[in-house]
Structures are given as structure tokens and as C-alpha cells.
Design a protein around this motif. Structure first.
Motif, PDB file in Angstrom:
ATOM      1  N   LYS A 168     -18.284   0.971  25.900  1.00  0.00           N
ATOM      2  CA  LYS A 168     -18.968  -0.079  26.777  1.00  0.00           C
ATOM      3  C   LYS A 168     -20.576  -0.005  26.197  1.00  0.00           C
ATOM      4  N   ARG A 169     -21.147   1.313  25.942  1.00  0.00           N
ATOM      5  CA  ARG A 169     -22.289   1.474  25.128  1.00  0.00           C
ATOM      6  C   ARG A 169     -22.490   0.654  23.860  1.00  0.00           C
ATOM      7  N   GLU A 170     -21.592   0.892  23.180  1.00  0.00           N
ATOM      8  CA  GLU A 170     -21.601   0.436  21.918  1.00  0.00           C
ATOM      9  C   GLU A 170     -21.506  -1.286  21.678  1.00  0.00           C
ATOM     10  N   ILE A 171     -20.636  -1.874  22.719  1.00  0.00           N
ATOM     11  CA  ILE A 171     -20.656  -3.171  22.682  1.00  0.00           C
ATOM     12  C   ILE A 171     -22.078  -3.863  23.030  1.00  0.00           C
ATOM     13  N   GLU A 172     -22.435  -3.168  24.356  1.00  0.00           N
ATOM     14  CA  GLU A 172     -23.741  -3.582  24.890  1.00  0.00           C
ATOM     15  C   GLU A 172     -25.063  -3.278  23.964  1.00  0.00           C
ATOM     16  N   ASN A 173     -24.960  -2.633  22.971  1.00  0.00           N
ATOM     17  CA  ASN A 173     -25.844  -2.139  21.890  1.00  0.00           C
ATOM     18  C   ASN A 173     -25.813  -3.212  20.728  1.00  0.00           C
ATOM     19  N   THR A 174     -24.647  -3.772  20.605  1.00  0.00           N
ATOM     20  CA  THR A 174     -24.264  -4.635  19.492  1.00  0.00           C
ATOM     21  C   THR A 174     -25.045  -5.719  19.507  1.00  0.00           C
ATOM     22  N   GLU A 175     -25.807  -6.327  18.392  1.00  0.00           N
ATOM     23  CA  GLU A 175     -26.584  -7.465  18.215  1.00  0.00           C
ATOM     24  C   GLU A 175     -25.711  -8.677  18.686  1.00  0.00           C
ATOM     25  N   LYS A 176     -26.063  -9.589  19.440  1.00  0.00           N
ATOM     26  CA  LYS A 176     -25.186 -10.707  19.881  1.00  0.00           C
ATOM     27  C   LYS A 176     -25.161 -11.743  18.824  1.00  0.00           C
ATOM     28  N   THR A 177     -24.569 -11.723  17.530  1.00  0.00           N
ATOM     29  CA  THR A 177     -24.643 -12.638  16.570  1.00  0.00           C
ATOM     30  C   THR A 177     -23.076 -12.719  16.235  1.00  0.00           C
ATOM     31  N   ILE A 178     -23.006 -13.950  15.762  1.00  0.00           N
ATOM     32  CA  ILE A 178     -21.550 -14.074  15.011  1.00  0.00           C
ATOM     33  C   ILE A 178     -20.865 -13.068  14.152  1.00  0.00           C
ATOM     34  N   PRO A 179     -21.673 -12.695  13.243  1.00  0.00           N
ATOM     35  CA  PRO A 179     -21.544 -11.647  12.119  1.00  0.00           C
ATOM     36  C   PRO A 179     -21.019 -10.459  12.803  1.00  0.00           C
ATOM     37  N   THR A 180     -22.045 -10.032  13.673  1.00  0.00           N
ATOM     38  CA  THR A 180     -21.853  -8.658  14.138  1.00  0.00           C
ATOM     39  C   THR A 180     -20.561  -8.515  15.215  1.00  0.00           C
ATOM     40  N   LEU A 181     -20.238  -9.749  15.957  1.00  0.00           N
ATOM     41  CA  LEU A 181     -19.334  -9.629  16.913  1.00  0.00           C
ATOM     42  C   LEU A 181     -17.933  -9.749  16.168  1.00  0.00           C
ATOM     43  N   THR A 204      -5.594  -7.563  24.583  1.00  0.00           N
ATOM     44  CA  THR A 204      -6.136  -7.827  26.063  1.00  0.00           C
ATOM     45  C   THR A 204      -6.880  -6.938  26.655  1.00  0.00           C
ATOM     46  N   ASN A 205      -7.241  -5.925  26.016  1.00  0.00           N
ATOM     47  CA  ASN A 205      -7.977  -4.845  26.746  1.00  0.00           C
ATOM     48  C   ASN A 205      -9.403  -5.205  26.956  1.00  0.00           C
ATOM     49  N   PHE A 206     -10.003  -4.947  28.369  1.00  0.00           N
ATOM     50  CA  PHE A 206     -11.145  -5.645  28.604  1.00  0.00           C
ATOM     51  C   PHE A 206     -12.366  -5.428  27.861  1.00  0.00           C
ATOM     52  N   HIS A 207     -12.516  -4.704  27.015  1.00  0.00           N
ATOM     53  CA  HIS A 207     -13.488  -4.469  26.089  1.00  0.00           C
ATOM     54  C   HIS A 207     -13.395  -5.689  24.916  1.00  0.00           C
ATOM     55  N   ILE A 208     -12.297  -5.830  24.506  1.00  0.00           N
ATOM     56  CA  ILE A 208     -12.115  -6.744  23.506  1.00  0.00           C
ATOM     57  C   ILE A 208     -12.060  -8.230  24.180  1.00  0.00           C
ATOM     58  N   VAL A 209     -11.678  -8.356  25.313  1.00  0.00           N
ATOM     59  CA  VAL A 209     -11.833  -9.670  25.872  1.00  0.00           C
ATOM     60  C   VAL A 209     -13.166  -9.947  26.134  1.00  0.00           C
ATOM     61  N   GLN A 210     -14.241  -9.220  26.688  1.00  0.00           N
ATOM     62  CA  GLN A 210     -15.323  -9.199  26.625  1.00  0.00           C
ATOM     63  C   GLN A 210     -16.032  -9.738  25.497  1.00  0.00           C
ATOM     64  N   ALA A 211     -15.788  -9.107  24.397  1.00  0.00           N
ATOM     65  CA  ALA A 211     -16.510  -9.272  23.005  1.00  0.00           C
ATOM     66  C   ALA A 211     -15.835 -10.806  22.540  1.00  0.00           C
ATOM     67  N   LYS A 212     -14.610 -11.066  22.853  1.00  0.00           N
ATOM     68  CA  LYS A 212     -14.062 -12.506  22.248  1.00  0.00           C
ATOM     69  C   LYS A 212     -14.810 -13.461  23.125  1.00  0.00           C
ATOM     70  N   TYR A 213     -14.915 -13.228  24.461  1.00  0.00           N
ATOM     71  CA  TYR A 213     -15.584 -14.374  25.200  1.00  0.00           C
ATOM     72  C   TYR A 213     -17.093 -14.488  24.616  1.00  0.00           C
ATOM     73  N   ALA A 214     -17.765 -13.435  24.384  1.00  0.00           N
ATOM     74  CA  ALA A 214     -18.932 -13.446  23.866  1.00  0.00           C
ATOM     75  C   ALA A 214     -19.298 -14.125  22.554  1.00  0.00           C
ATOM     76  N   LEU A 215     -18.115 -14.131  21.690  1.00  0.00           N
ATOM     77  CA  LEU A 215     -18.107 -14.747  20.421  1.00  0.00           C
ATOM     78  C   LEU A 215     -17.700 -16.297  20.425  1.00  0.00           C
ATOM     79  N   ILE A 216     -16.863 -16.460  21.531  1.00  0.00           N
ATOM     80  CA  ILE A 216     -16.648 -17.883  21.821  1.00  0.00           C
ATOM     81  C   ILE A 216     -17.858 -18.563  22.188  1.00  0.00           C
ATOM     82  N   GLN A 217     -18.448 -18.205  23.016  1.00  0.00           N
ATOM     83  CA  GLN A 217     -19.823 -18.771  23.466  1.00  0.00           C
ATOM     84  C   GLN A 217     -20.821 -18.781  22.381  1.00  0.00           C
ATOM     85  N   LEU A 218     -21.002 -18.135  21.430  1.00  0.00           N
ATOM     86  CA  LEU A 218     -21.548 -18.009  20.286  1.00  0.00           C
ATOM     87  C   LEU A 218     -21.346 -19.258  19.334  1.00  0.00           C
TER      88      LEU A 218
END
Length: 521
Positions: free
Chosen positions: A370-383, A400-414
Motif C-alpha cells: 500500500k505504501r509503495e502504491i501511495e508513494n508511486t507518482e501518478k503518471t501513466i508510465p509509472t502506473l 483482481t487483488n485490491f492493490h492491483i484493482v486500485q492501480a488499474k482504476y487510477a490508470l484508467i482515469q489517467l
């Protein structure tokens, strides 16, 4: 003809029915308007009942269809959250410092009576701010909040909403105090020990409100923490809390059957059914997020609402077959799930080879990711890199793990914000992600939910770009393009049905529909 089908006013045959409760008939709109004063207090599609386990809660008094408005209610009181960035106490917009010229330091406009920061002189006379302002001026209290760069959250705002409750008319204050507070569970927590000093101390010493004892003041704070809804509005970057006495009666469920939005300048709450609700069923909302794991949801509810959720989703180790909170076994690649999800310290066990992982080890691992995902810069390449890392064959996370799903949803929005700049492979990836998450949403957040609506909106936008590109390259005929765009239109229509109730979405959705219809002709 039965009495039920007679006009409630003239007792003549009636051809129309109250659209809300469906229990009263009228022969004309005139008689419906005439009867409203009498019918208003009892007009509802729900009733409030009580039980030892749930306390007071809502049940449907008739079948309610998905999309129907269950309740619309103005707030009894609203105001700042416990800790927040400086905001106007009149309109509640987050404040930005201003300066008459480049050489003069930025500052806030301050109320001439109480010195609290406001956005402009017009908010000095706001009804929202009037009573507290007069009291502070009378007691000669002056705010010490000043402009800072970067902005800092101010704890002083924790006093404002409890103060506004105490300044209500006695009848309305009694309504506040009648709501569940869980004060006995909160009273000795670190937060409420701070409240004793900051809120009680301020109201007693600075404002002289000694007619309210410590317990009453802390109970008001606890009522707000237990029942208040978080109100967010993009325009003005508004983030506040509001108390709605009827809406507070909705029971929590991690698979709720309603959603709510806030409309108008008075922040009225509109509660709508997201799925069909049968007569006698509990009407529920959620106090968490659908993309949180079971452990996150239950911990949040325990710490913020003082109860342990035992809903069907929380009790199911697989979360309706999604394995949302599970990881993959390092030994056999089977799903490792919590043996007893309703027990915080329960061990986790592989469903295939019975390998066991201790609860503390799972918590540590999840916190690290969770900390790694939160600290990852929210850009298309990094996600994209992050997803590639955790979707490798040897990863402990499955798609379908929740960490993966949250990252996928953030990427879709970008992706959605830069569709015209995406490569063909990225467009394909975006479409795949939308379809994957829509399949997940059907299990974890079904019906007319914002999650599904936003995914459908992004999906249709992606498909439009792909169809246009294929047509311009002569990969498809005009007739085929029109056929595909007609399919896209049906997706957008479903997204419109879901999102049209969202503030500021109506115009853009209608414009998008018109654009698609023009392309199809």
C-alpha cells in the motif's frame, strides 16, 4: 372500486398516484397539491424500525426500483471537518491567498467581526456564519488563522460544527442529541481526550457556553463522528460534513443498495436506489469504499463508526468469488484467504495446499505494498510499470487483488484524461482494463453506481477513438463504423442513466450523446 383507488381529497375515482409512497391516489394534480400539506409528513417509501443489533434503521415499505429517489433532505447543520485547510465559514470554499500586487505578501480576507478567514466580504453576512460570528464578537474572540505557504491544515476548525449544533434552536438540538453517538466507546480514545481540551475548553473558556456541560459537548462531537456525511464538491474544492437526521437512519452495508449525491447551495442529500429494493428489505448505504479490502473496511468502521461489520461481503473469504483481499500462495499459486474474516487476528490459509500465513505477516505485507502504491507518482508510465511488476508470474498479487484493482482504476482515469495522446496498444490496454473492472463491479458495486458509470463513460470514449481511427485508415466501412458507434451509444446511454444525477455531469453527458448521435447519422 376499492377505497385505495379513490381520490384522497374528493373520494372520486382516481387515476394517478403519489410518485413517492405509491400509497395515496388523486383524481387530479390540483387535488394532489391541495392534499400535500397533510400528506407530506407521512409520504415516504420507507419506515424507520429498530432492533437490538442494528438500532434504528430503514426498511422499504414498498418495492423500490433502481434509480428511484428514496429520500431528499436538507442538512440540519453542516460545516468544516475536524481538521482541514483554511476555508470560508460562509460558503466553505477552500481559501487561496490573494495580494494586490507582486510585492505584497498574500493573505486571506478576514471577517471584520470575528477575524475568521472568509473568501470575501459577502460571506460576512452568510446565515451559516452569523450566529457563531455574533457570539465570537460578543466574547471578543479573534481567530489567529493566517495565510501560510504551503497551506497547512488547521485544527481550530474542529470547534465550528459542534458549535453550530449547540447554537441550533432547542428542538433541532434535541434532534441532534437523539442520534446515536457511541460516546461510551469514544470517550477514552486519544482523539476525545484532545476534544476535552480543544473543543470543550474553547466553548467554555473562550465563548462562555457553560450552559452546556462537558458530556453534552462531547456527545455532540460523537454524534457528528457517528452520523455525519462527508460532502465533496469540485467547484470551490469544498470538503465539509453535514448532518441529515433521516439519512442517518440508513444501515451500513459493504454491498449497499443506494448511493447519494449532494445538490444545491444548501447541500441537500439525494438518496437513490442503485438496485431494486423489495418491500421489507433494509435500505443501506456504505461508510467505506468498494475498492477497499475487507480488513481495511472493517478497521475503518471500527475506528470511525464504532462497530464491526458482519455483512455478507465481509463474512465471505472470497468476497463473492472475486478473491479481492486474497493473495497467491508462494508454494502452489492457490488463493490464500482469511480463515475467519470477521476475526481480526485470524490466520490466512491457502485453499489449495493449506499453507498458513499469520495475520500479522499479511498485515505487514499489505501495508508495504500500500505504501509503495501511495508513494508511486501518478503518471501513466509509472502506473504501467507498477502493474507490470505485480502481474508477473511470480507475483503474490493476482489480477483482481485490491492493490492491483486500485492501480488499474487510477490508470484508467489517467488514460481517460489523455485519450487523444494514447498509442494503439495503450488504447487496447485501457479498453481491457475497463472491461475487467466492469466485470468486478457487477459483483462488488453493482447497479447504478458511480464506479460502474465512470467505467462505462471511459469505455465508450475509448471505443469512439478506436472506431474513428479504424475508419480513417479504411480498416472498416462507413456502415460498419455506424454499427459500432450505435453500440457505443448504448454504452453511453447506460452511463448517462447512472451519472445524470451527479452534480455537473448532466450537460457534458447530453453533449456527448448528441455528438455520438451525429456521428451515427
Amino acid at each position: 372500486m376499492s377505497a385505495a383507488s379513490m381520490c384522497a381529497v374528493c373520494r372520486k375515482p382516481a387515476g394517478q398516484r403519489c410518485s413517492v409512497c405509491k400509497a395515496v391516489n388523486y383524481c387530479s394534480k390540483e387535488h394532489q397539491k391541495q392534499h400535500w400539506k397533510l400528506h407530506k409528513s407521512e409520504c415516504s417509501c420507507f419506515q424507520v424500525v429498530s432492533s437490538e443489533k442494528l438500532g434504528r434503521y430503514m426498511v422499504a415499505t414498498r418495492n423500490i426500483a433502481a434509480g428511484e429517489v428514496v429520500l431528499k433532505e436538507t442538512p440540519l447543520v453542516y460545516g468544516p471537518k475536524i481538521s482541514c485547510y483554511p476555508q470560508c465559514l460562509g460558503c466553505h470554499r477552500q481559501l487561496k491567498g490573494t495580494s494586490p500586487d507582486e510585492e505584497t505578501p498574500k493573505s486571506f480576507y478576514h471577517c471584520k467581526k470575528c477575524d475568521w478567514p472568509l473568501c470575501a466580504p459577502r460571506c460576512e453576512n452568510s446565515l451559516t456564519h452569523k450566529k457563531e460570528c455574533e457570539l465570537m464578537a460578543k466574547q471578543k474572540h479573534k481567530s489567529v488563522i493566517v495565510y501560510q505557504e504551503p497551506p497547512q491544515k488547521e485544527a481550530a476548525y474542529c470547534t465550528i460544527l459542534p458549535l453550530r449544533c449547540l447554537l441550533l434552536e432547542p428542538q433541532k438540538l434535541n434532534e441532534v442529541l437523539s442520534l446515536s453517538s457511541n460516546l461510551d466507546k469514544r470517550i477514552n480514545t486519544p482523539l476525545y481526550k484532545v476534544f476535552r481540551v480543544n473543543i470543550v475548553g474553547f466553548l467554555h473558556k473562550a465563548l462562555g457556553l457553560k450552559q452546556f456541560d462537558e458530556e453534552t459537548i462531547l456527545k455532540v462531537a460523537a454524534v457528528l463522528d457517528t452520523n455525519a456525511f462527508e460532502i465533496r464538491r469540485k467547484m470551490g474544492n469544498i470538503k465539509i460534513r453535514g448532518l441529515y437526521c433521516k439519512a442517518a437512519m440508513m444501515s451500513h452495508n459493504c454491498l449497499p443498495n443506494t448511493k447519494h449525491v449532494f445538490v444545491g447551495d444548501d447541500y441537500s442529500i439525494v438518496v437513490m436506489a442503485t438496485t431494486d429494493i423489495k418491500k421489507g428489505e433494509v435500505i443501506s448505504a456504505t461508510y467505506t469504499q468498494s475498492l477497499w479490502s475487507t480488513q481495511e473496511r472493517r478497521q475503518h468502521l471500527l475506528s470511525s463508526k464504532c462497530f464491526e461489520c458482519d455483512c455478507l461481503r465481509c463474512a465471505d473469504p472470497t468476497e463473492f468469488g472475486t478473491h479481492f483481499s486474497c493473495i497467491l500462495c508462494s508454494k502452489c499459486r492457490g488463493y490464500v484467504s482469511c480463515q475467519k474474516p470477521l476475526h481480526q487476528m485470524s490466520d490466512w490459509k491457502c485453499q489449495k495446499c493449506s499453507h498458513v500465513i499469520k495475520s500479522r505477516q499479511m498485515t505487514f505485507g499489505n501495508d508495504t505494498i500500500k505504501r509503495e502504491i501511495e508513494n508511486t507518482e501518478k503518471t501513466i508510465p509509472t502506473l504501467e510499470l507498477l502493474l507490470n511488476k505485480y502481474l508477473k508470474e511470480d507475483s503474490v498479487l493476482h489480477p483482481t487483488n485490491f492493490h492491483i484493482v486500485q492501480a488499474k482504476y487510477a490508470l484508467i482515469q489517467l488514460y481517460g484524461s489523455k485519450l487523444s495522446e494514447l498509442s494503439e496498444s495503450q488504447l487496447e490496454h485501457a479498453e481491457t482494463l475497463c472491461n475487467e473492472l466492469l466485470e468486478l463491479a457487477d459483483k462488488l458495486d453493482p447497479g447504478l453506481t458511480r464506479f460502474r458509470g465512470s467505467l462505462l463513460y471511459d469505455l465508450q470514449a475509448i471505443k469512439v477513438i478506436k472506431v474513428k481511427a479504424e475508419f480513417e485508415k479504411d480498416f472498416i466501412t462507413k456502415e460498419k463504423a455506424q454499427e459500432l458507434l450505435a453500440e457505443v451509444t448504448s454504452i453511453l446511454e447506460e452511463a448517462t442513466t447512472i451519472l445524470k444525477s451527479e452534480p455537473d455531469m448532466g450537460y457534458s453527458l447530453q453533449a456527448r450523446l448528441k455528438e455520438l448521435n451525429d456521428l451515427c447519422t
